[in-house]
Scaffold this active site. Structure first.
Site, PDB file in Angstrom:
ATOM      1  N   THR A 325      36.633   8.361   1.812  1.00 15.40           N
ATOM      2  CA  THR A 325      36.669   6.923   2.067  1.00 15.40           C
ATOM      3  C   THR A 325      37.356   6.182   0.920  1.00 15.40           C
ATOM      4  O   THR A 325      37.610   6.745  -0.150  1.00 15.40           O
ATOM      5  CB  THR A 325      35.248   6.360   2.257  1.00 15.40           C
ATOM      6  OG1 THR A 325      34.567   6.362   1.001  1.00 15.40           O
ATOM      7  CG2 THR A 325      34.460   7.173   3.265  1.00 15.40           C
ATOM      8  N   CYS A 326      37.566   4.903   1.113  1.00 14.27           N
ATOM      9  CA  CYS A 326      38.211   4.081   0.092  1.00 14.27           C
ATOM     10  C   CYS A 326      37.227   3.585  -0.958  1.00 14.27           C
ATOM     11  O   CYS A 326      37.627   2.911  -1.911  1.00 14.27           O
ATOM     12  CB  CYS A 326      38.920   2.892   0.744  1.00 14.27           C
ATOM     13  SG  CYS A 326      37.779   1.738   1.552  1.00 14.27           S
ATOM     14  N   ASP A 327      35.953   3.886  -0.813  1.00 17.80           N
ATOM     15  CA  ASP A 327      34.920   3.372  -1.714  1.00 17.80           C
ATOM     16  C   ASP A 327      34.765   4.277  -2.932  1.00 17.80           C
ATOM     17  O   ASP A 327      34.642   5.500  -2.807  1.00 17.80           O
ATOM     18  CB  ASP A 327      33.588   3.279  -0.962  1.00 17.80           C
ATOM     19  CG  ASP A 327      32.595   2.364  -1.650  1.00 17.80           C
ATOM     20  OD1 ASP A 327      32.612   2.298  -2.893  1.00 17.80           O
ATOM     21  OD2 ASP A 327      31.803   1.713  -0.951  1.00 17.80           O
TER      22      ASP A 327
END
Length: 397
Positions: A325-327
């Protein structure tokens, strides 16, 4: 479902785009048989740990007939299991959930406050105004977490004079009165059970009530590279000793609620390495998927490269993992011990994620889809080797 000899055999046959859950139902069945053979009471599987139909089927096939459910969806799912006895052991339930559970035949409920007792009594009262006479009510008491990776006593449980008073009031409406507790998840030594049962013994004495059931809860451990617990037989021995001192009738019924210990070994995760930056590997599943515990609770799962044989004499190196994910909190610090030569395109099997991995997976950033296969080999680490067998003097009939 496709059956394969191992995760390595899967990668030899094809290179999956999605992460893969490798189920080992045989491991769940073996763990269930161990508890049934060695725990002197009812073994209620904690449904929240993993509700895969394949693993539930393996537990059922091994003889599990009691299930600890903690929500209405779990209850309605488990209610389809033939001959299952369900125990609604979440101490705080909605009125509609209590009513629906009772309609589905559930008679076993937990509570930790007078407000919850009132709800249970009111929602199980018949249309004729007569209160139910068949309730099995467990008062959940707070006990200290000792050597537990995930303490649970801060959210639920009642103690002291308030607990004694609640026991007295519950006794007045329950066909069977029980006491339950939870020492915390992944409890690595039996000391917590020793302390909990001593607290229960003292509480019964203060309340002066007759107790029909004792539920010693869950918390039984599995093995991980950063957590080597005492043998399970030590927990059984400690529980037996504590129950021997309990001021209860001789025919008191005992129950336990293993979750992790039954299914942790029964599932693994097969992921692809999409990038390497030094000792950091970027993989196609992570903390928003099945590796929540590795990111947020410090679990270090066993890991091995399954896409090729490492070079002869190649050392293992500690790696940190990053999810897709982008987190930036999608990070599993580990260390996960893998061959130093691992590179993008390689596949890793991360073992023993059967407890809560599948249950915690979400869909953030559009990830969260998995293939599933059945693997016929053994888990990477186990609590149930021949060396862990219970001596004859502890065998249960």
């Amino acid at each position: 479902m496709e059956k394969l000899a191992s995760a390595a055999a899967l990668i030899q046959s094809r290179r999956p785009e999605k992460p893969v859950l490798g189920l080992r139902p045989q491991a769940a069945g073996r763990a269930a048989r161990w508890f049934i053979d060695n725990f002197d009471g009812d073994v209620a599987y904690a449904y929240k740990a993993n509700s895969s139909v394949f693993l539930i089927g393996a537990l059922y096939g091994a003889g599990i007939r009691h299930f600890d459910v903690a929500s209405l969806p779990e209850l309605e799912d488990a209610a389809t299991i033939p001959g299952a006895e369900l125990h609604f052991m979440h101490p705080v339930k909605s009125r509609s959930a209590i009513r629906r559970a009772y309609d589905l035949g559930v008679r076993s409920f937990s509570l930790d406050g007078l407000d919850e007792l009132t709800k249970i009594v009111e929602e199980t009262t018949g249309a004729d105004g007569r209160p139910a006479r068949d309730l099995k009510l467990f008062v959940r008491v707070a006990v200290p977490a000792i050597n537990s990776l995930i303490p649970l006593e801060h959210k639920f449980g009642i103690a002291g004079a308030a607990a004694a008073d609640l026991l007295v009031k519950t006794r007045q409406v329950a066909a069977e009165l029980g006491i339950t507790f939870h020492v915390g998840s992944q409890t690595t030594t039996p000391d917590a059970f020793v302390a909990a049962l001593q607290a229960v013994r003292e509480l019964i004495g203060v309340a002066g009530v007759v107790v029909d059931r004792i539920d010693v809860g869950g918390g039984y451990p599995s093995r991980y590279p950063n957590s080597e617990p005492s043998p399970l037989v030590d927990f059984i021995d400690a529980i037996d000793a504590g129950l021997e001192e309990m001021p209860v009738r001789e025919d008191v019924r005992v129950m336990c609620e293993p979750g992790r210990a039954l299914v942790a070994e029964a599932e693994s995760l097969i992921v692809r390495v999409d990038a390497r930056r030094g000792s950091h590997l970027y993989i196609n599943d992570g903390s928003y998927g099945t590796l929540f515990d590795a990111a947020h609770l410090g679990f270090v799962f066993p890991a091995r490269m399954v896409s090729r044989e490492p070079e002869a004499g190649e050392p293992l190196t500690g790696f940190e993992l990053w999810g897709p994910t982008c987190d930036s909190i999608d990070h599993m610090p580990g260390p996960f011990m893998l061959p130093a030569s691992i590179r993008p395109g390689d596949y890793i099997e991360i073992g023993n994620i059967g407890a809560y991995g599948r249950a915690m997976a979400g869909k953030f950033n559009g990830y969260g889809d998995y293939e599933e296969v059945i693997l016929l080999d053994e888990p990477q680490v186990t609590m149930y080797s021949e060396d862990a067998a219970v001596p004859a003097r502890f065998a249960r009939g």
